[in-house]
Scaffold this motif. Structure first.
Motif, short mmCIF file in Angstrom:
data_model
loop_
_atom_site.label_atom_id
_atom_site.label_comp_id
_atom_site.label_asym_id
_atom_site.label_seq_id
_atom_site.Cartn_x
_atom_site.Cartn_y
_atom_site.Cartn_z
N ILE A 46 -1.69 10.11 0.03
CA ILE A 46 -2.47 9.04 -0.61
C ILE A 46 -3.35 9.67 -1.68
N HIS A 47 -3.18 9.24 -2.91
CA HIS A 47 -4.01 9.77 -4.00
C HIS A 47 -5.46 9.33 -3.80
N PHE A 71 -8.79 1.31 1.81
CA PHE A 71 -7.57 1.21 1.00
C PHE A 71 -6.90 -0.08 1.45
N TRP A 119 1.35 6.33 -7.39
CA TRP A 119 0.30 7.27 -7.79
C TRP A 119 0.77 8.72 -7.64
N LEU A 157 2.17 1.60 -3.54
CA LEU A 157 1.15 2.11 -4.46
C LEU A 157 0.96 3.61 -4.32
N ALA A 158 0.99 4.09 -3.09
CA ALA A 158 0.85 5.53 -2.87
C ALA A 158 2.02 6.28 -3.52
N LEU A 188 0.84 -1.20 0.00
CA LEU A 188 0.00 0.00 0.00
C LEU A 188 0.87 1.25 0.00
N ASP A 196 -7.67 8.49 -5.78
CA ASP A 196 -8.12 7.38 -6.63
C ASP A 196 -7.84 6.01 -6.01
N LEU A 197 -6.97 5.98 -5.01
CA LEU A 197 -6.65 4.71 -4.36
C LEU A 197 -7.66 4.33 -3.29
N PHE A 244 2.66 -4.81 -9.92
CA PHE A 244 2.24 -3.44 -10.27
C PHE A 244 3.15 -2.78 -11.30
#
Length: 462
Positions: free
Chosen positions: A293-294, A311, A137, A133-134, A130, A296-297, A171
């Protein structure tokens, strides 16, 4: 004299679980039977099988907690039906999760710990993903604003646990892992900067490297990235993989600057079920601020009874581990965590010092300044007639599980490592060393008939 008639039905009601048909025949393993069975009998048969597992107390290979208070067992039982994702149905479990996030933000010196953002996960691996991913993004959004391509992201790490390899593969990110070298087993600031460019979404130092237990220099890497930004204009954030060290450093090395005291650190993951002293199945990730944190996540769902932002890489999860994490925070406090981990650290130092006395081992990590434990390898020119794999196997005869493995990218270097966790005493450490010494004596008297030394690629024959 009285006469007695034999009652042939007297023993027909006799009950013993191991005399029943289910216990006198092989149990079903890969199909489901038509008939049902008594629950206590099936329970006992399964428990019998589980006896073949290793003794968790003697498992010095795992980072995961194996010694738990009886109160934790009670709390886990009380929470067995709580689905922590359903915050509308279980609002107090959600409140407890929120409290844990704020406690961790404070523990990790977030400048706004009272208004921070974070979440629980199934473990530090999910938490790390996670955080990654942040980073991706954030970098992709920045590239779009600059009108630049965003199809070649890369992530710079030191020698990392397998979860980061999974993250990069799943990813579509290039993993620029700083390889180990002879004389250097962790990522240094210099090696990290060599691999950074405009496509670098972040740098991930590890606070407690899986292979050697050492801390990577988060502050040094942050300072190097500050200088790199001045020279290139590239603003590269840091995510700290503090799966183990995040629950050790704040208590044993409070002067070490590795956390949100460094502005470049945007997120941290930790494992509650390691040195957080909680049962298996809980990790944590905390971000410096909501902007890290975007949007969209974050998914908002309402089909469980209320609108809930989530999330995560999964959905339904038990709430017991989260409640037990909160219990540990309240039960131990800073002084309790400090006492528990210091005791474990001292045992690791003792074990390293005893191993060193043999004169045939080089100590890679002596138990000081990082995680509780120790790590060593055979001296290059040692004339012993065994290798570390043989030694691990011999120790297992007495129940000890000790990890031996070759280092990544350095197949000629094999190390042996012990992790010391809560529930380990000095008496156990002394018993370990006694068995360790006996195992070495055994190989001196009974050299392996054909032992392949994976450290040096040589065969020994007797």
């Amino acid at each position: 004299m009285s006469l007695h008639h034999v009652n042939t039905n007297k023993y027909k009601g006799y009950y013993d679980p191991y005399a029943l048909a289910v216990a006198t025949k092989e149990i079903a393993k890969y199909t489901i039977n038509e008939e049902s069975n008594k629950p206590e009998v099936i329970r006992d048969l399964i428990i019998d099988e589980l006896l073949l597992d290793g003794n968790a107390k003697q498992n010095l290979a795992t980072f995961c907690q194996t010694d738990l208070d009886k109160e934790i067992h009670t709390l886990m039982d009380k929470c067995i039906d709580k689905n922590m994702i359903d915050k509308d149905e279980y609002p107090q479990t959600a409140e407890i999760e929120s409290r844990c996030v704020h406690i961790l933000a404070d523990l990790w010196n977030s400048p706004e710990s009272g208004d921070t953002i974070g979440c629980s996960t199934t473990g530090s691996s999910e938490a790390a993903m996670l955080g990654g991913l942040a980073l991706k993004w954030r970098w992709r959004e920045m590239r779009k604003k600059q009108g630049k391509p965003s199809d070649r992201p890369n992530l710079v790490t030191g020698p990392v646990q397998i979860c980061w390899h999974k993250f990069a593969l799943y990813f579509d990110i290039e993993l620029r892992e700083v390889p180990m070298e002879h004389g250097r087993f962790i990522m240094t600031p210099e090696e990290a900067i060599k691999r950074c460019d405009e496509n670098t979404i972040g740098v991930v130092p590890t606070l407690g490297v899986t292979f050697t237990l050492q801390y990577e220099d988060v502050k040094g890497i942050s300072d190097a990235l500050d200088k790199f930004q001045k020279e290139t204009g590239y603003d590269i954030p840091i995510h700290v993989d503090a799966a183990s060290g995040g629950f050790v450093a704040p208590f044993l090395q409070p002067e070490l600057v590795w956390d949100f005291r460094l502005p470049r650190v945007k997120s941290i993951n930790g494992s509650g079920h390691k040195f957080g002293l909680s049962p298996l199945g809980v990790g944590w990730v905390v971000w410096r601020g909501k902007n890290d944190i975007h949007k969209d996540l974050v998914f908002n769902v309402n089909y469980l009874g209320g609108n809930m932002p989530t999330f995560s890489l999964n959905f339904s999860r038990p709430g017991g581990q989260i409640v037990c994490q909160y219990y540990n925070f309240l039960r131990h406090g800073r002084s309790g965590y400090r006492a528990v981990h210091q005791a474990c650290l001292d045992h690791g130092i003792f074990i390293a010092s005893e191993v060193k006395k043999h004169g045939i081992f080089d100590i890679v990590y002596d138990g000081r300044g990082a995680l509780p434990g120790a790590c060593w390898m055979l001296k290059k020119n040692s004339k012993v007639k065994f290798n570390l794999f043989d030694l691990s196997d011999r120790m297992r005869n007495r129940g000890w599980q000790i990890a031996s493995y070759s280092l990544p990218k350095l197949p000629d270097i094999v190390v042996q490592r012990v992790l010391i966790r809560h529930g380990f005493s000095r008496d156990m450490a002394m018993l370990l060393i006694e068995d360790f010494n006996r195992s070495i004596e055994y190989f001196e008297k009974h050299p392996m008939i054909e032992s392949i030394s994976k450290e040096e690629g040589q065969s020994f024959h007797h």
